[in-house]
Design a protein around this motif. Structure first.
Motif, PDB file in Angstrom:
ATOM      1  N   ARG A   1      27.428  30.691  50.409  1.00  0.00           N
ATOM      2  CA  ARG A   1      27.948  31.162  49.112  1.00  0.00           C
ATOM      3  C   ARG A   1      29.225  30.407  48.754  1.00  0.00           C
TER       4      ARG A   1
ATOM      5  N   TYR B   1      29.889  28.111  45.463  1.00  0.00           N
ATOM      6  CA  TYR B   1      30.956  28.341  44.494  1.00  0.00           C
ATOM      7  C   TYR B   1      31.830  27.090  44.343  1.00  0.00           C
TER       8      TYR B   1
ATOM      9  N   MET C   1      31.935  25.151  40.850  1.00  0.00           N
ATOM     10  CA  MET C   1      33.179  25.243  40.074  1.00  0.00           C
ATOM     11  C   MET C   1      33.789  23.855  39.892  1.00  0.00           C
TER      12      MET C   1
ATOM     13  N   HIS D   1      26.469  42.367  42.878  1.00  0.00           N
ATOM     14  CA  HIS D   1      26.972  43.618  42.292  1.00  0.00           C
ATOM     15  C   HIS D   1      26.985  43.568  40.769  1.00  0.00           C
TER      16      HIS D   1
ATOM     17  N   HIS E   1      30.952  39.237  33.831  1.00  0.00           N
ATOM     18  CA  HIS E   1      30.933  38.495  35.100  1.00  0.00           C
ATOM     19  C   HIS E   1      30.731  37.002  34.844  1.00  0.00           C
TER      20      HIS E   1
ATOM     21  N   LEU F   1      39.869  26.365  38.345  1.00  0.00           N
ATOM     22  CA  LEU F   1      39.853  25.726  39.667  1.00  0.00           C
ATOM     23  C   LEU F   1      39.276  24.312  39.615  1.00  0.00           C
TER      24      LEU F   1
ATOM     25  N   LEU G   1      41.825  36.554  34.673  1.00  0.00           N
ATOM     26  CA  LEU G   1      42.549  37.788  35.023  1.00  0.00           C
ATOM     27  C   LEU G   1      41.944  39.001  34.311  1.00  0.00           C
TER      28      LEU G   1
ATOM     29  N   GLY H   1      38.475  39.697  35.584  1.00  0.00           N
ATOM     30  CA  GLY H   1      38.565  40.196  36.956  1.00  0.00           C
ATOM     31  C   GLY H   1      38.914  41.679  36.976  1.00  0.00           C
TER      32      GLY H   1
ATOM     33  N   TYR I   1      36.038  46.190  51.647  1.00  0.00           N
ATOM     34  CA  TYR I   1      35.827  45.638  50.303  1.00  0.00           C
ATOM     35  C   TYR I   1      37.153  45.667  49.527  1.00  0.00           C
TER      36      TYR I   1
ATOM     37  N   THR J   1      45.547  35.259  43.812  1.00  0.00           N
ATOM     38  CA  THR J   1      45.477  34.823  42.416  1.00  0.00           C
ATOM     39  C   THR J   1      46.849  34.930  41.753  1.00  0.00           C
TER      40      THR J   1
ATOM     41  N   VAL K   1      35.862  36.113  48.268  1.00  0.00           N
ATOM     42  CA  VAL K   1      34.773  36.743  47.509  1.00  0.00           C
ATOM     43  C   VAL K   1      33.403  36.392  48.092  1.00  0.00           C
TER      44      VAL K   1
ATOM     45  N   GLY L   1      31.845  39.962  48.426  1.00  0.00           N
ATOM     46  CA  GLY L   1      30.743  40.120  47.472  1.00  0.00           C
ATOM     47  C   GLY L   1      29.462  40.603  48.153  1.00  0.00           C
TER      48      GLY L   1
HETATM   49  C1  HEM Z   1      41.294  32.049  40.489  1.00  0.00           C
HETATM   50  C2  HEM Z   1      40.955  33.295  40.304  1.00  0.00           C
HETATM   51  C3  HEM Z   1      39.573  33.852  40.565  1.00  0.00           C
HETATM   52  C4  HEM Z   1      38.387  33.201  40.838  1.00  0.00           C
HETATM   53  C5  HEM Z   1      38.144  31.708  40.982  1.00  0.00           C
HETATM   54  C6  HEM Z   1      37.356  34.227  41.004  1.00  0.00           C
HETATM   55  C7  HEM Z   1      36.026  33.946  41.314  1.00  0.00           C
HETATM   56  C8  HEM Z   1      35.061  34.908  41.557  1.00  0.00           C
HETATM   57  C9  HEM Z   1      33.707  34.638  42.048  1.00  0.00           C
HETATM   58  C10 HEM Z   1      33.150  33.257  42.376  1.00  0.00           C
HETATM   59  C11 HEM Z   1      33.069  35.832  42.166  1.00  0.00           C
HETATM   60  C12 HEM Z   1      31.668  36.092  42.771  1.00  0.00           C
HETATM   61  C13 HEM Z   1      30.603  35.780  41.904  1.00  0.00           C
HETATM   62  C14 HEM Z   1      29.217  36.181  42.364  1.00  0.00           C
HETATM   63  O1  HEM Z   1      28.758  35.798  43.428  1.00  0.00           O
HETATM   64  O2  HEM Z   1      28.571  36.824  41.599  1.00  0.00           O
HETATM   65  C15 HEM Z   1      34.001  36.851  41.748  1.00  0.00           C
HETATM   66  C16 HEM Z   1      33.712  38.189  41.757  1.00  0.00           C
HETATM   67  C17 HEM Z   1      34.645  39.157  41.485  1.00  0.00           C
HETATM   68  N1  HEM Z   1      35.969  38.982  41.110  1.00  0.00           N
HETATM   69 FE1  HEM Z   1      36.929  37.237  40.915  1.00  0.00          FE
HETATM   70  N2  HEM Z   1      37.920  35.465  40.813  1.00  0.00           N
HETATM   71  C18 HEM Z   1      39.260  35.286  40.541  1.00  0.00           C
HETATM   72  C19 HEM Z   1      40.208  36.260  40.292  1.00  0.00           C
HETATM   73  C20 HEM Z   1      39.917  37.609  40.275  1.00  0.00           C
HETATM   74  C21 HEM Z   1      40.893  38.649  39.995  1.00  0.00           C
HETATM   75  C22 HEM Z   1      42.364  38.391  39.664  1.00  0.00           C
HETATM   76  C23 HEM Z   1      40.233  39.855  40.095  1.00  0.00           C
HETATM   77  C24 HEM Z   1      40.752  41.259  39.902  1.00  0.00           C
HETATM   78  C25 HEM Z   1      41.746  41.583  39.114  1.00  0.00           C
HETATM   79  C26 HEM Z   1      38.832  39.556  40.438  1.00  0.00           C
HETATM   80  C27 HEM Z   1      37.859  40.517  40.621  1.00  0.00           C
HETATM   81  C28 HEM Z   1      36.540  40.230  40.977  1.00  0.00           C
HETATM   82  C29 HEM Z   1      35.525  41.253  41.267  1.00  0.00           C
HETATM   83  C30 HEM Z   1      35.727  42.774  41.244  1.00  0.00           C
HETATM   84  C31 HEM Z   1      34.342  40.579  41.573  1.00  0.00           C
HETATM   85  C32 HEM Z   1      32.964  41.194  41.937  1.00  0.00           C
HETATM   86  C33 HEM Z   1      32.787  41.108  43.425  1.00  0.00           C
HETATM   87  C34 HEM Z   1      31.478  41.759  43.836  1.00  0.00           C
HETATM   88  O3  HEM Z   1      30.421  41.102  43.745  1.00  0.00           O
HETATM   89  O4  HEM Z   1      31.546  42.926  44.229  1.00  0.00           O
HETATM   90  N3  HEM Z   1      38.677  38.188  40.537  1.00  0.00           N
HETATM   91  N4  HEM Z   1      35.211  36.271  41.392  1.00  0.00           N
END
Ligand code: HEM
Length: 290
Positions: free
Chosen positions: A11, A15, A19, A133, A149, A160, A201, A204, A223, A234, A281, A285
């Motif tokens: 994974r 990514y 990216m 998710h 998402h 990135l 942000l 997220g 988690y 971040t 993640v 994830g």
């Molecule tokens: C540079 C900053 C960030 C990057 C590159 C990033 C990247 C990612 C990636 C690649 C995924 C998983 C995608 C998938 O497989 O479906 C993800 C999921 C997620 N991200 Fe971020 N993210 C960033 C910042 C944040 C921040 C600041 C938050 C919260 C405030 C956040 C909350 C989440 C959540 C809740 C998930 C879902 C995870 C799950 O599958 O349960 N992320 N993000």
């Protein structure tokens, strides 16, 4: 090595590759000065497109192994065939075709190649919202969760994936031929970058509310602990981006060599933090979001 570790590693590679392809092709297509494209493109793109395809291909066998709980299942044709007829299998097939398209588009001749790579990489990246998710909700909530998402992934990728071409631009600043284009490109990036950072942000935070329904403050939950660490990293990246934009870039007028050095170090740190964010993640994830 455990199956879970290999799945998380696959994974992470997926990514990173996606990216990089998406972010750097959008950077080259929309931000970089025309004269700069040739140099950055050749060095970065082909290896990452191949990695995106290979890690997409490995997705189904690894998931089969994970679901059944054995390595044998990962190479068992009967199990793979059965999984192929499910939603997981259909999504995998769709994503492998997209990854093949990305590879093929990358072979095209200019002028449409960069736009084609950026768009096909963007669709492949956003299609991650079809599983995991992000795909756990139904109806309108399911649709909005998927859109949010996808936005999260595209903003994260734009941020990135641009950082490596930015590093190359910093190196070209002293180049008598490419220096002018490199400086124009950096000025364009420092204003365009705000939207990507704000987008990742906001999406997220919305993701956190949709998946967890609250802020991740219970650190006895793996988690929530890993998601909190991700938010912390971040925040450090945002602090570096602000330092770059509002301290080091203005200093380039008066003390260029020192400012460029500081920008290079800070951008390198941002890249390392970004890779750590993706590593986190890649693991959480796969965990139960409780
Ligand atoms: C540079 C900053 C960030 C990057 C590159 C990033 C990247 C990612 C990636 C690649 C995924 C998983 C995608 C998938 O497989 O479906 C993800 C999921 C997620 N991200 Fe971020 N993210 C960033 C910042 C944040 C921040 C600041 C938050 C919260 C405030 C956040 C909350 C989440 C959540 C809740 C998930 C879902 C995870 C799950 O599958 O349960 N992320 N993000």
């Amino acid at each position: 090595m455990t199956l879970d570790a290999v799945v998380a590693g696959n994974r992470l590679l997926h990514y990173l590759a996606l990216m990089l392809v998406f972010g750097s092709s959008v950077f080259l297509w929309k931000i970089a000065a025309p004269g700069l494209r040739v140099q950055i493109d050749r060095r970065l793109m082909l290896a990452a497109r191949m990695a995106a395809l290979l890690t997409a291909l490995a997705g189904l066998p690894l998931q089969a192994g994970e679901i059944v709980g054995s390595w044998q299942a990962a190479v068992d044709p009967a199990v793979l065939w059965k999984l192929l007829s499910t939603a997981i299998g259909q999504t995998w097939l769709f994503r492998v075709l997209l990854a093949l398209l990305l590879l093929a588009v990358g072979m095209l001749r200019q002028p449409g190649r960069l736009r084609g790579v950026a768009i096909s990489a963007g669709v492949l990246l956003a299609s991650l919202a079809l599983s995991g998710h992000a795909a756990m909700d139904q109806g309108l909530r399911g649709f909005l969760h998927g859109v949010n998402h996808a936005a999260h992934l595209l903003c994260g990728g734009a941020w990135l994936g641009s950082l490596l071409p930015v590093l190359l631009c910093l190196r070209l600043l002293a180049d008598p031929v490419a220096g002018g284009d490199a400086s124009l490109t950096l000025r364009r990036f420092s204003s365009a970058g705000h939207a990507a950072v704000a987008g990742v942000l906001l999406s997220g935070a919305i993701n956190t509310m949709l998946v967890l329904g609250r802020w991740p403050t219970d650190w006895s939950s793996p988690y929530q602990l890993l998601l909190s660490l991700k938010i912390l990293l971040t925040a450090a990246m945002v602090a570096l981006a602000i330092l770059n934009r509002y301290v080091f870039v203005p200093r380039m007028k008066s003390a260029a060599p020192a400012a460029i050095d500081a920008l290079r170090r800070s951008t390198l740190m941002e890249i390392c933090l970004g890779m750590a964010v993706l590593a986190l993640v890649s693991v959480f994830g796969m965990l139960e979001p409780v």
